[in-house]
Design an enzyme around this catalytic site. Sequence first.
Site, PDB file in Angstrom:
ATOM      1  N   LYS A 172       0.827  -1.209   0.000  1.00 12.98           N
ATOM      2  CA  LYS A 172       0.000   0.000   0.000  1.00 12.98           C
ATOM      3  C   LYS A 172       0.857   1.253   0.000  1.00 12.98           C
ATOM      4  CE  LYS A 172      -3.836  -2.327   2.329  1.00 12.98           C
ATOM      5  NZ  LYS A 172      -4.538  -2.595   3.594  1.00 12.98           N
ATOM      6  N   GLN A 198      -4.825  -1.737   9.588  1.00 12.02           N
ATOM      7  CA  GLN A 198      -4.623  -3.023   8.928  1.00 12.02           C
ATOM      8  C   GLN A 198      -5.200  -4.136   9.789  1.00 12.02           C
ATOM      9  OE1 GLN A 198      -3.331  -3.505   5.805  1.00 12.02           O
ATOM     10  NE2 GLN A 198      -3.995  -5.618   6.075  1.00 12.02           N
ATOM     11  N   ASP A 247     -11.579   2.483   3.747  1.00 12.45           N
ATOM     12  CA  ASP A 247     -11.794   1.037   3.701  1.00 12.45           C
ATOM     13  C   ASP A 247     -13.265   0.690   3.505  1.00 12.45           C
ATOM     14  OD1 ASP A 247      -9.554  -0.570   3.664  1.00 12.45           O
ATOM     15  OD2 ASP A 247      -9.222  -0.486   5.818  1.00 12.45           O
TER      16      ASP A 247
END
Length: 364
Positions: free
Chosen positions: A124, A168, A191
């Site tokens: 990422k 995460q 997200d």
Amino acid sequence: MTSLTQKMVVAWRKEFKRCMSSIVTRATGKDKQSSQILVSPPLVSLDFPEIWASSSDHDNPPSGHEICGPRTAAIIDGKSIAEEIRLGIASEVRRMKEYTGKVPGLAVILVGQRRDSETYVRNKIKACEETGINSSLVELPDDCKEDEVISAMSRFNEDPSVNGVLVQLPLPEHLDEEKILNVVSLEKDVDGFHPESMGNLAMRGREPLFISCTPKGCIELLMRSGVTIMGKKAVVIGRSNIVGLPTSLLLQRHHATVSVVHALTKNPEQLTSGADIVVTAAGVPNLVRGYWLKPGAVVIDVGTCPVEDPTAEYGYHLAGDVCFEEAVRVASAVTPVPGGVGPMTIAMLLSNTLDSAKRAYEFT
């Protein structure tokens, strides 16, 4: 299923039946001390743990289901499709910088030292660099306190240069994942896990602020590969809040007829074998064998299971839910692992971050 899994499932079902019996007794008036009116229980009481059979249970297909024949499936190259999308994002970031003097910013919080999570975060950060998006990374130890994670998230929520904030997953077991995710500002939840975004995804006529990255990437893969979704039968394997649930909702919004297969589904291969589109996100290597698939089906394999491999660069390699060598002899198209959904998930994260920055900077 393994014997341990079977025992656990049986125990949960017995407990559920006991609870339901108690609820029905109270609601039907047999328990004179109860004020309960409805029979239906609180939904959270129905949330059994999602435990699939181990991968060893899927090593060999039943007799008569051996898959032979040539490899006929097209390979859906998520890596090249994602690269095309990232080039478009980089162009938009340059244009934003030229007109506003600002660029999008993404903040990532990594807790612990899971090798797969570290790999995903590295990818990422690298993708941000390649597209001109600023990135910030906070790394916390496995034994960190909940307040430390929340404090980092709160700082990023207040930082106007940060347009996207993500933690995460998965988090260490001692941390309350739901509580932590709820701290993320809706406007920066790139997200797409915020309950409001999920609710708007589920409701016709509503547009979520962000769509979860992996489901969004799956749909983009299907559409860019020329796969018709409207009117097709789709099966989603897995029902996690991260992938399975939003994927099933998104396929419905695209007018597919959707069935969901989960760890307690009886005869999952029968349901799956009638599907035109299969999206699997169970996290069990080789769960989906060739005989599970309808000839000509399109298969999107979201499963990314780290398998110990001393010869690999990081000590493991990634395996998918689908037995690839069998699927390519049955399906019309299939995604590989790695190189399929993974790169698309990151591309969608960058896309969501760009969209967030456009809203924040009023840039069109």
